[in-house]
Write a protein that holds these residues in place. Structure first.
Motif, mmCIF file in Angstrom:
data_model
loop_
_atom_site.group_PDB
_atom_site.id
_atom_site.type_symbol
_atom_site.label_atom_id
_atom_site.label_comp_id
_atom_site.label_asym_id
_atom_site.label_seq_id
_atom_site.Cartn_x
_atom_site.Cartn_y
_atom_site.Cartn_z
ATOM 1 N N HIS A 61 -1.897 -4.979 -2.568
ATOM 2 C CA HIS A 61 -2.441 -5.576 -3.788
ATOM 3 C C HIS A 61 -2.908 -6.991 -3.505
ATOM 4 C CE1 HIS A 61 -3.001 -6.808 -7.918
ATOM 5 N NE2 HIS A 61 -2.165 -7.813 -7.731
ATOM 6 N N ALA A 62 -4.195 -7.227 -3.721
ATOM 7 C CA ALA A 62 -4.741 -8.571 -3.569
ATOM 8 C C ALA A 62 -4.466 -9.358 -4.841
ATOM 9 C CB ALA A 62 -6.241 -8.509 -3.301
ATOM 10 N N SER A 63 -4.162 -10.633 -4.703
ATOM 11 C CA SER A 63 -3.829 -11.466 -5.852
ATOM 12 C C SER A 63 -4.991 -11.538 -6.833
ATOM 13 C CB SER A 63 -3.462 -12.881 -5.381
ATOM 14 O OG SER A 63 -3.282 -13.748 -6.495
ATOM 15 N N LEU A 75 -0.178 -6.613 2.951
ATOM 16 C CA LEU A 75 -1.300 -6.028 3.687
ATOM 17 C C LEU A 75 -2.634 -6.647 3.283
ATOM 18 C CD1 LEU A 75 -0.322 -2.231 3.689
ATOM 19 C CD2 LEU A 75 0.277 -4.023 5.331
ATOM 20 N N ALA A 76 -2.668 -7.331 2.139
ATOM 21 C CA ALA A 76 -3.910 -7.946 1.681
ATOM 22 C C ALA A 76 -4.097 -9.345 2.254
ATOM 23 C CB ALA A 76 -3.934 -8.004 0.155
ATOM 24 N N LEU A 103 16.003 -8.059 1.898
ATOM 25 C CA LEU A 103 15.982 -6.737 2.505
ATOM 26 C C LEU A 103 14.727 -6.554 3.351
ATOM 27 C CD1 LEU A 103 17.211 -4.561 -0.493
ATOM 28 C CD2 LEU A 103 18.406 -4.879 1.676
ATOM 29 N N VAL A 104 14.895 -5.985 4.516
ATOM 30 C CA VAL A 104 13.754 -5.657 5.371
ATOM 31 C C VAL A 104 13.095 -4.407 4.801
ATOM 32 C CG1 VAL A 104 13.028 -4.985 7.681
ATOM 33 C CG2 VAL A 104 14.875 -6.663 7.382
ATOM 34 N N VAL A 105 11.816 -4.528 4.446
ATOM 35 C CA VAL A 105 11.114 -3.449 3.745
ATOM 36 C C VAL A 105 9.813 -3.120 4.463
ATOM 37 C CG1 VAL A 105 10.054 -2.767 1.554
ATOM 38 C CG2 VAL A 105 12.134 -4.125 1.551
ATOM 39 N N GLY A 119 1.989 -10.848 9.596
ATOM 40 C CA GLY A 119 3.403 -10.978 9.279
ATOM 41 C C GLY A 119 3.706 -11.588 7.930
ATOM 42 N N ALA A 120 2.677 -11.792 7.105
ATOM 43 C CA ALA A 120 2.891 -12.391 5.780
ATOM 44 C C ALA A 120 3.597 -11.404 4.857
ATOM 45 C CB ALA A 120 1.566 -12.825 5.175
ATOM 46 N N HIS A 121 4.332 -11.956 3.894
ATOM 47 C CA HIS A 121 5.008 -11.140 2.893
ATOM 48 C C HIS A 121 4.472 -11.472 1.509
ATOM 49 C CE1 HIS A 121 7.956 -11.124 6.257
ATOM 50 N NE2 HIS A 121 8.109 -9.872 5.891
#
Length: 450
Positions: free
Chosen positions: A355-357, A314-315, A284-286, A320-322
């Protein structure tokens, strides 16, 4: 009341419903979860279930026990039609029916990815659900019992040969835990030796555990090989007919237990049976706030999270990363999604998920593990302790935490419980056999009387 329908009761779905119960006011909305299983599987514990270090029921979190204000439907969603605000539900028993919603949450999760390899469907077993982990453990233990009564030879060698296909976290952790269990069991089987065991890990890429760096990944391979395992990199499974494994490297051997952990595929419902936007992978595009759609074209009142959603990371410094489809993100996305839904209902601010890993940690068997956070790498026993500490804190509810801790403490004092219950998978066999024997005896008695 607003109807909130959650498709799937896995990590993201369970935590979304759990948080909604805690934050929604009475009569503000009704929450419904549709899932064929009555529990949420805590998948990080599945490798330890295969080794008997965690009881199977403790890796399953009851939906009804923890979602007391949520309506639960035992079934699967087979189609999503947002234009009509309806989903088609296929219950475990009964006919399909449509269910209307005001707000839809899609957390259906991914499915095991398979390929048309000869013999795979007939011989292999996955490692995605509790019942699969239990079956793997019982099959190994039963194989030990049968092999101990056989002389050295091809049949004994096949029984004690285990093959895992897939070198991701699930495969490596399951492989390491099962290897640890098999090595420990040798103490109870004087008829067998370490030379009788043959464990194979097959990975199509040139490395395992892609979530960690090259050097930690190479250390894991070296660690497994020092324990007697065979790690086949740049190798694919060509055939598994009748348990005869053929690899692309040309190597062949017989294996009684084949475990398939070669990644996930998009959920067929999301990929093929919805009018919601999906990407080229079938996800799904989110948006970053977990609403389905794009920034310019959002889909009203539809949210998604977990393995079936392409959530922007976002982190990440990579454009374009998911987010990685793992438990760490699914749990946090579920909680965040619930907060945004409530904010939307009350006219509040909807925030983007970021959220950063916290790093990655994996068990490689009893007392062995690997942890990496950026450039920090911890190996061996300390990493194993970190793995257990993190997951006992992460598993939902104090009841589950205490049960898991009690099993670990018992195992530390008395060792592993080495009992196979493979016959549980065929519970009527003894009843049917005894009935057949009784009827045969009666027939003979009547014959002699005649």
């Amino acid at each position: 009341m607003r109807e909130i329908v959650i498709v799937g009761g896995g990590y993201a779905g369970f935590y979304t419903a759990w948080r909604l119960e805690k934050t929604l006011r009475k009569d503000e909305a009704r929450v419904t979860v549709v899932d064929p299983r009555p529990y949420m599987t805590y998948q990080p514990f599945l490798p330890e279930v295969t080794a008997g270090s965690v009881e199977a029921r403790h890796a399953a979190v009851s939906l009804r026990r923890h979602l007391r204000r949520t309506r639960l439907i035992a079934g699967s969603v087979t189609e999503i039609r947002h234009t009509d605000r309806k989903v088609t539900v296929r219950p475990v028993h009964g006919a399909d029916h449509d269910m209307r919603y005001d707000i839809l949450v899609v957390t259906a999760g991914a499915v095991t990815r398979t390929f048309p390899i000869p013999g795979l469907a007939q011989q292999a077993i996955g490692l995605k659900h509790v019942e699969e982990a239990v079956a793997i453990r019982d099959r190994l233990m039963t194989a030990f019992d049968e092999a101990a009564s056989l002389p050295p030879g091809a049949e004994r060698r096949k029984l004690l040969t285990v093959t895992f296909v897939g070198g991701g976290f699930s495969g490596v952790e399951g492989f390491g835990e099962l290897l640890s269990l098999a090595t420990a069991m040798l103490k109870s089987y004087p008829e067998l030796s370490i030379d009788d065991l043959s464990f194979h890990l097959v990975e199509a890429r040139d490395r395992i555990l892609p979530e960690v760096g090259d050097k930690p990944g190479a250390w894991v391979v070296d660690s497994l090989e020092r324990r007697g395992a065979h790690v086949h990199l740049n190798t694919q499974l060509v055939s598994a007919e009748d348990g005869h494994v053929v690899l692309s490297s040309g190597e062949e051997f017989d294996s009684a237990l084949i475990v398939w952990t070669a990644g996930n595929a998009s959920n067929p419902v999301v990929h093929n049976h919805t009018d919601l936007p999906v990407d080229e992978r079938g996800l799904l595009v989110v948006r970053a706030d977990l609403r389905v759609g794009t920034d310019s074209e959002p889909v009203q009142d539809v949210w998604a999270a977990g393995d079936d959603a392409a959530v922007p990371d976002l982190a990440s410094p990579v454009p374009g990363a998911h987010t990685v489809p793992n438990a760490q993100h699914a749990v946090r996305q579920g909680k965040w999604l619930a907060k945004n839904i409530v904010a939307g209902l009350r006219g509040g601010r909807i925030r983007s998920y970021r959220h950063a890993s916290l790093g990655v940690v994996a068990t490689l068997g009893l007392g062995r593990g690997i942890f990496q956070y950026k450039s920090i790498v911890i190996k061996g026993f300390p990493a194993w302790l970190m793995h257990r500490g993190y997951h006992v804190l992460a598993v939902p509810s104090w009841e589950r935490k205490i049960r898991v801790l009690s099993v670990w403490l018992t195992a530390a004092l008395f060792g592993r419980d080495l009992v196979s219950l493979l016959s549980v998978q065929h519970p009527r066999d003894a009843f049917v056999t005894s009935g057949d024997a009784q009827r045969a005896g009666e027939s003979r008695a009547i014959y002699r009387a005649a």
